[in-house]
Design a protein around this motif. Structure first.
Motif, PDB file in Angstrom:
ATOM      1  N   ILE A  41       0.870  -1.173   0.000  1.00 57.36           N
ATOM      2  CA  ILE A  41       0.000   0.000   0.000  1.00 57.36           C
ATOM      3  C   ILE A  41       0.903   1.217   0.000  1.00 57.36           C
ATOM      4  CG2 ILE A  41      -1.770   1.305   1.221  1.00 57.36           C
ATOM      5  CD1 ILE A  41      -2.748  -1.359   2.371  1.00 57.36           C
ATOM      6  N   LEU A  42       0.793   1.989  -1.036  1.00 57.80           N
ATOM      7  CA  LEU A  42       1.649   3.152  -1.239  1.00 57.80           C
ATOM      8  C   LEU A  42       0.844   4.402  -0.904  1.00 57.80           C
ATOM      9  CD1 LEU A  42       4.446   4.012  -2.408  1.00 57.80           C
ATOM     10  CD2 LEU A  42       3.337   4.075  -4.637  1.00 57.80           C
ATOM     11  N   VAL A  43       1.262   5.125   0.116  1.00 58.05           N
ATOM     12  CA  VAL A  43       0.601   6.375   0.481  1.00 58.05           C
ATOM     13  C   VAL A  43       1.451   7.484  -0.126  1.00 58.05           C
ATOM     14  CG1 VAL A  43      -0.300   7.801   2.366  1.00 58.05           C
ATOM     15  CG2 VAL A  43      -0.205   5.303   2.621  1.00 58.05           C
ATOM     16  N   ALA A  44       1.158   7.770  -1.375  1.00 57.98           N
ATOM     17  CA  ALA A  44       1.961   8.725  -2.136  1.00 57.98           C
ATOM     18  C   ALA A  44       1.171   9.141  -3.355  1.00 57.98           C
ATOM     19  CB  ALA A  44       3.288   8.097  -2.550  1.00 57.98           C
ATOM     20  N   GLY A  45       1.659  10.132  -4.041  1.00 51.74           N
ATOM     21  CA  GLY A  45       0.937  10.582  -5.214  1.00 51.74           C
ATOM     22  C   GLY A  45       1.792  11.018  -6.373  1.00 51.74           C
ATOM     23  N   ASP A  46       3.090  11.015  -6.204  1.00 48.21           N
ATOM     24  CA  ASP A  46       4.002  11.545  -7.211  1.00 48.21           C
ATOM     25  C   ASP A  46       4.038  10.636  -8.445  1.00 48.21           C
ATOM     26  OD1 ASP A  46       6.378  12.412  -8.637  1.00 48.21           O
ATOM     27  OD2 ASP A  46       6.914  13.464  -6.784  1.00 48.21           O
ATOM     28  N   ARG A  47       3.860  11.241  -9.608  1.00 45.97           N
ATOM     29  CA  ARG A  47       3.882  10.449 -10.844  1.00 45.97           C
ATOM     30  C   ARG A  47       5.251   9.823 -11.105  1.00 45.97           C
ATOM     31  NH1 ARG A  47       6.441  13.005 -14.803  1.00 45.97           N
ATOM     32  NH2 ARG A  47       6.702  15.245 -14.674  1.00 45.97           N
ATOM     33  N   LYS A  48       6.279  10.345 -10.451  1.00 50.65           N
ATOM     34  CA  LYS A  48       7.614   9.762 -10.598  1.00 50.65           C
ATOM     35  C   LYS A  48       7.678   8.343 -10.037  1.00 50.65           C
ATOM     36  CE  LYS A  48       9.867  14.214 -10.411  1.00 50.65           C
ATOM     37  NZ  LYS A  48      10.298  15.209  -9.471  1.00 50.65           N
ATOM     38  N   LEU A  49       6.651   7.949  -9.290  1.00 49.19           N
ATOM     39  CA  LEU A  49       6.620   6.604  -8.716  1.00 49.19           C
ATOM     40  C   LEU A  49       5.980   5.572  -9.651  1.00 49.19           C
ATOM     41  CD1 LEU A  49       5.749   7.586  -5.061  1.00 49.19           C
ATOM     42  CD2 LEU A  49       7.930   6.735  -5.923  1.00 49.19           C
ATOM     43  N   VAL A  50       5.508   5.990 -10.812  1.00 44.15           N
ATOM     44  CA  VAL A  50       4.897   5.053 -11.759  1.00 44.15           C
ATOM     45  C   VAL A  50       5.860   3.918 -12.119  1.00 44.15           C
ATOM     46  CG1 VAL A  50       3.965   4.813 -14.100  1.00 44.15           C
ATOM     47  CG2 VAL A  50       3.189   6.686 -12.615  1.00 44.15           C
ATOM     48  N   PRO A  51       7.136   4.178 -12.431  1.00 40.06           N
ATOM     49  CA  PRO A  51       8.038   3.052 -12.733  1.00 40.06           C
ATOM     50  C   PRO A  51       8.171   2.067 -11.560  1.00 40.06           C
ATOM     51  CG  PRO A  51       9.017   5.106 -13.470  1.00 40.06           C
ATOM     52  CD  PRO A  51       7.809   5.474 -12.656  1.00 40.06           C
ATOM     53  N   LEU A  52       8.143   2.570 -10.331  1.00 39.97           N
ATOM     54  CA  LEU A  52       8.192   1.686  -9.171  1.00 39.97           C
ATOM     55  C   LEU A  52       6.956   0.804  -9.133  1.00 39.97           C
ATOM     56  CD1 LEU A  52       9.160   0.605  -6.444  1.00 39.97           C
ATOM     57  CD2 LEU A  52       8.074   2.613  -5.381  1.00 39.97           C
ATOM     58  N   VAL A  53       5.786   1.398  -9.313  1.00 47.82           N
ATOM     59  CA  VAL A  53       4.546   0.620  -9.289  1.00 47.82           C
ATOM     60  C   VAL A  53       4.567  -0.444 -10.385  1.00 47.82           C
ATOM     61  CG1 VAL A  53       2.034   0.756  -9.620  1.00 47.82           C
ATOM     62  CG2 VAL A  53       3.206   2.443  -8.190  1.00 47.82           C
ATOM     63  N   ARG A  54       5.012  -0.069 -11.560  1.00 45.31           N
ATOM     64  CA  ARG A  54       5.093  -1.041 -12.668  1.00 45.31           C
ATOM     65  C   ARG A  54       6.073  -2.164 -12.355  1.00 45.31           C
ATOM     66  NH1 ARG A  54       5.022   3.552 -17.327  1.00 45.31           N
ATOM     67  NH2 ARG A  54       2.765   3.853 -17.381  1.00 45.31           N
ATOM     68  N   ALA A  55       7.208  -1.817 -11.751  1.00 43.90           N
ATOM     69  CA  ALA A  55       8.207  -2.837 -11.398  1.00 43.90           C
ATOM     70  C   ALA A  55       7.676  -3.782 -10.320  1.00 43.90           C
ATOM     71  CB  ALA A  55       9.506  -2.174 -10.933  1.00 43.90           C
ATOM     72  N   LEU A  56       6.990  -3.232  -9.333  1.00 41.32           N
ATOM     73  CA  LEU A  56       6.402  -4.080  -8.294  1.00 41.32           C
ATOM     74  C   LEU A  56       5.377  -5.035  -8.894  1.00 41.32           C
ATOM     75  CD1 LEU A  56       5.967  -1.421  -5.463  1.00 41.32           C
ATOM     76  CD2 LEU A  56       7.444  -3.457  -5.361  1.00 41.32           C
ATOM     77  N   ARG A  57       4.521  -4.522  -9.755  1.00 40.57           N
ATOM     78  CA  ARG A  57       3.505  -5.373 -10.374  1.00 40.57           C
ATOM     79  C   ARG A  57       4.147  -6.434 -11.267  1.00 40.57           C
ATOM     80  NH1 ARG A  57      -1.262  -2.590 -12.940  1.00 40.57           N
ATOM     81  NH2 ARG A  57      -2.169  -4.641 -12.610  1.00 40.57           N
ATOM     82  N   ALA A  58       5.210  -6.063 -11.982  1.00 36.27           N
ATOM     83  CA  ALA A  58       5.907  -7.038 -12.818  1.00 36.27           C
ATOM     84  C   ALA A  58       6.545  -8.137 -11.977  1.00 36.27           C
ATOM     85  CB  ALA A  58       6.970  -6.338 -13.672  1.00 36.27           C
ATOM     86  N   ALA A  59       6.886  -7.796 -10.719  1.00 37.48           N
ATOM     87  CA  ALA A  59       7.462  -8.780  -9.803  1.00 37.48           C
ATOM     88  C   ALA A  59       6.376  -9.603  -9.104  1.00 37.48           C
ATOM     89  CB  ALA A  59       8.336  -8.067  -8.766  1.00 37.48           C
ATOM     90  N   GLY A  60       5.117  -9.368  -9.463  1.00 39.66           N
ATOM     91  CA  GLY A  60       4.028 -10.133  -8.884  1.00 39.66           C
ATOM     92  C   GLY A  60       3.478  -9.575  -7.578  1.00 39.66           C
ATOM     93  N   VAL A  61       3.847  -8.344  -7.262  1.00 38.80           N
ATOM     94  CA  VAL A  61       3.381  -7.701  -6.034  1.00 38.80           C
ATOM     95  C   VAL A  61       2.235  -6.768  -6.385  1.00 38.80           C
ATOM     96  CG1 VAL A  61       4.023  -6.170  -4.123  1.00 38.80           C
ATOM     97  CG2 VAL A  61       5.667  -7.849  -4.990  1.00 38.80           C
ATOM     98  N   GLY A  62       1.100  -6.933  -5.711  1.00 37.11           N
ATOM     99  CA  GLY A  62      -0.018  -6.035  -5.918  1.00 37.11           C
ATOM    100  C   GLY A  62       0.269  -4.674  -5.303  1.00 37.11           C
TER     101      GLY A  62
END
Length: 127
Positions: free
Chosen positions: A66-87
């Motif tokens: 659960i990410l309590v954040a809003g910065d669009r710079k975190l999109v690559p992190l979210v994509r990497a986490l999802r690619a690693a199988g993490v919701g």
């Protein structure tokens, strides 16, 4: 909680929040004004990189973040986490000015979001 304090005024503004977080058992990470040294200071970045490295490290041991954040710079992190199988769920308030709400691209990259707007607008005087 990741937050770089660029100057003493910012540290003073954030001091109450940081004390409450620490008292609640949260680890506060980020650079202090004295860590930046002389010269121009980056407005954003260092704390986001540290958060991304930590998130990818813990991703090996968790199923969901659960990410309590809003910065669009975190999109690559979210994509990497999802690619690693993490919701990924982004916790945010949506009914706030655009300048402080989570970026639409961040919300779109996540699996889901939690909207705190109703909690922010509720009467807290009885709590």
């Amino acid at each position: 909680y990741y937050k770089d304090m660029r100057d003493e005024a910012e540290r003073d503004r954030q001091s109450g929040l940081l004390r409450r977080l620490s008292a609640g058992g949260f680890e506060v990470r980020g650079d202090a004004p004295e860590d930046f040294g002389p010269g121009p200071k980056e407005r954003y970045g260092t704390n986001l990189v540290e958060m991304a490295v930590d998130a990818m490290t813990i991703a090996r041991d968790v199923d969901h973040v659960i990410l309590v954040a809003g910065d669009r710079k975190l999109v690559p992190l979210v994509r990497a986490l999802r690619a690693a199988g993490v919701g990924v769920t982004v916790a945010t308030a949506l009914d706030v000015p655009v300048a402080i709400r989570s970026a639409d691209t961040l919300l779109a990259a996540a699996d889901d979001h939690i909207d705190f707007t109703r909690h922010l607008l509720s009467d807290t005087s009885s709590n």
